[in-house]
Design a protein around this motif. Sequence first.
Motif, PDB file in Angstrom:
ATOM      1  N   GLU A   1      32.962  86.235  44.222  1.00 58.35           N
ATOM      2  CA  GLU A   1      32.869  85.649  45.285  1.00 58.35           C
ATOM      3  C   GLU A   1      31.059  87.104  45.681  1.00 58.35           C
ATOM      4  O   GLU A   1      29.927  86.374  45.590  1.00 58.35           O
ATOM      5  CB  GLU A   1      32.720  86.045  46.576  1.00 58.35           C
TER       6      GLU A   1
ATOM      7  N   ASP B   1      36.817  77.204  43.333  1.00 57.26           N
ATOM      8  CA  ASP B   1      36.745  77.283  45.099  1.00 57.26           C
ATOM      9  C   ASP B   1      35.316  76.746  44.442  1.00 57.26           C
ATOM     10  O   ASP B   1      34.426  77.444  44.117  1.00 57.26           O
ATOM     11  CB  ASP B   1      36.723  78.699  44.622  1.00 57.26           C
TER      12      ASP B   1
ATOM     13  N   GLU C   1      33.670  77.256  48.180  1.00 56.36           N
ATOM     14  CA  GLU C   1      32.663  77.827  48.379  1.00 56.36           C
ATOM     15  C   GLU C   1      32.161  78.563  47.543  1.00 56.36           C
ATOM     16  O   GLU C   1      30.500  78.582  47.137  1.00 56.36           O
ATOM     17  CB  GLU C   1      33.105  78.783  49.343  1.00 56.36           C
TER      18      GLU C   1
ATOM     19  N   ILE D   1      29.423  76.783  45.262  1.00 61.05           N
ATOM     20  CA  ILE D   1      28.174  76.841  46.217  1.00 61.05           C
ATOM     21  C   ILE D   1      27.589  77.720  46.032  1.00 61.05           C
ATOM     22  O   ILE D   1      26.211  77.714  46.256  1.00 61.05           O
ATOM     23  CB  ILE D   1      28.697  76.138  47.299  1.00 61.05           C
TER      24      ILE D   1
ATOM     25  N   TYR E   1      35.286  70.120  50.420  1.00 59.15           N
ATOM     26  CA  TYR E   1      34.000  71.578  51.622  1.00 59.15           C
ATOM     27  C   TYR E   1      33.430  70.006  52.451  1.00 59.15           C
ATOM     28  O   TYR E   1      33.103  70.412  52.942  1.00 59.15           O
ATOM     29  CB  TYR E   1      33.130  72.017  50.934  1.00 59.15           C
TER      30      TYR E   1
ATOM     31  N   ASP F   1      35.416  71.099  55.728  1.00 57.78           N
ATOM     32  CA  ASP F   1      34.630  72.546  56.058  1.00 57.78           C
ATOM     33  C   ASP F   1      33.465  72.975  56.336  1.00 57.78           C
ATOM     34  O   ASP F   1      32.644  72.731  55.890  1.00 57.78           O
ATOM     35  CB  ASP F   1      35.272  72.909  54.839  1.00 57.78           C
TER      36      ASP F   1
ATOM     37  N   GLU G   1      32.041  75.238  57.568  1.00 53.53           N
ATOM     38  CA  GLU G   1      30.525  75.999  56.471  1.00 53.53           C
ATOM     39  C   GLU G   1      31.095  75.781  55.123  1.00 53.53           C
ATOM     40  O   GLU G   1      29.328  76.368  55.034  1.00 53.53           O
ATOM     41  CB  GLU G   1      31.701  77.641  55.997  1.00 53.53           C
ATOM     42  N   MET G   2      31.571  75.480  54.571  1.00 54.38           N
ATOM     43  CA  MET G   2      30.801  75.468  52.529  1.00 54.38           C
ATOM     44  C   MET G   2      29.767  73.879  52.952  1.00 54.38           C
ATOM     45  O   MET G   2      29.007  73.870  52.032  1.00 54.38           O
ATOM     46  CB  MET G   2      32.438  74.391  52.091  1.00 54.38           C
TER      47      MET G   2
END
Lengths: 80, 80, 80, 80, 80, 80
Positions: free
Chosen positions: B52, C50, C52, C55, D47, D50, D52-53
């Motif tokens: 990340e 993942d 997130e 994205i 997502y 979710d 935030e995503m």
Amino acid sequence: MSNAPIPPTLLTRNPDEGFGLAIRLSRFAVKLTQPDGDIRASLRDQYGRDPEMLILASQVVATHFATIAAANNYWKDQQP
Amino acid sequence: MSNAPIPPTLLTRNPDEGFGLAIRLSRFAVKLTQPDGDIRASLRDQYGRDPEMLILASQVVATHFATIAAANNYWKDQQP
Amino acid sequence: MSNAPIPPTLLTRNPDEGFGLAIRLSRFAVKLTQPDGDIRASLRDQYGRDPEMLILASQVVATHFATIAAANNYWKDQQP
Amino acid sequence: MSNAPIPPTLLTRNPDEGFGLAIRLSRFAVKLTQPDGDIRASLRDQYGRDPEMLILASQVVATHFATIAAANNYWKDQQP
Amino acid sequence: MSNAPIPPTLLTRNPDEGFGLAIRLSRFAVKLTQPDGDIRASLRDQYGRDPEMLILASQVVATHFATIAAANNYWKDQQP
Amino acid sequence: MSNAPIPPTLLTRNPDEGFGLAIRLSRFAVKLTQPDGDIRASLRDQYGRDPEMLILASQVVATHFATIAAANNYWKDQQP
């Protein structure tokens, strides 16, 4: 690097000074949201040791630097 | 890749050198916030293994590269 | 999609090739920060699952694509 | 909304179609990183619930929409 | 503020209407990813109480506002 | 700094006022999503002590400042 308020112009002599201004603008936004200097110093200490926050802070600087570089027409007239 | 200070011009000979400059600008912002080289090296070690953070760091580089590409008029005059 | 170094020009024949270049630039920044190919492959495996991170990675691509599209004057001369 | 590959032009008839293209570009980047359709469907399910995503995904769309809007000169010639 | 679909033009009468449009575009992207209105309402309730998500949502609005402002030539002709 | 609605023009006399407007726009987006002033005050208290959120908020301000600076042609005519 000073925390002085925003100067009356975005023009700087070279990219280095433009970068310094970008950092001032980044800090200024934080100052307006958190006016307490002691809290700010403590927060700065936290994020100075957190790589993710340092990267995010560096993103803010990059955004301001883009604006300042455009304002200075990318310092094309000051090239060596 | 060097951590030398910001050069007096954003002009580079080609996209590759422009990319190198984008990385230098990204690191320079971190250096101004965390001047301690040992801490920075340790942080770099952390985020080099964290996907990340690597992605977020790469976002900063992309932002600086956009600025540098515009400064160079997208290297249109240097095309092969 | 190749991980070859940055080409000498940002000009591409169409949006699809421009998008491919945007992805190469995104990966190149990661490569410069984490030169170890094995670590990178393992990280890619992590963020591929993942949402997130996928994205966020896609945000970096979007930023590079904006730069490349501008460099190509949005491929207006190549329209069918 | 289709997941078809990138069209040969960024020109669209109106903002609505431009927005659709922005979404396709956003998904296309994810597809190139995670080619497995089943994994992608499962990630999308994650997502989609979710907040935030969803917000981060919407940021990617906004970045692509900016590029497409500029490519179309903001559809000023198509105004009603 | 309405959730109506994207209008046929990005032109608005003033910055305030432009800002409203930026918010509509932000929500529209979420709607296309999560078409279920009940889930969206529940997510909105969540992020309305989460400062980090509110800030991230506000970043999406800022990105769309930049596009819309450029489309309107910054409303320079409508200045009082 | 006021939370007054969006002014009819993005033109300001200098960078400092432009920065103030950027902050107003940032807060305005939050206000439209979370209209309850008490909740907003409590959220502001939270993020004022959270370095990561302060940085993210400062990113939104930087994005709006870029728009406003462009609207004002970077205040080049107001330079001292």
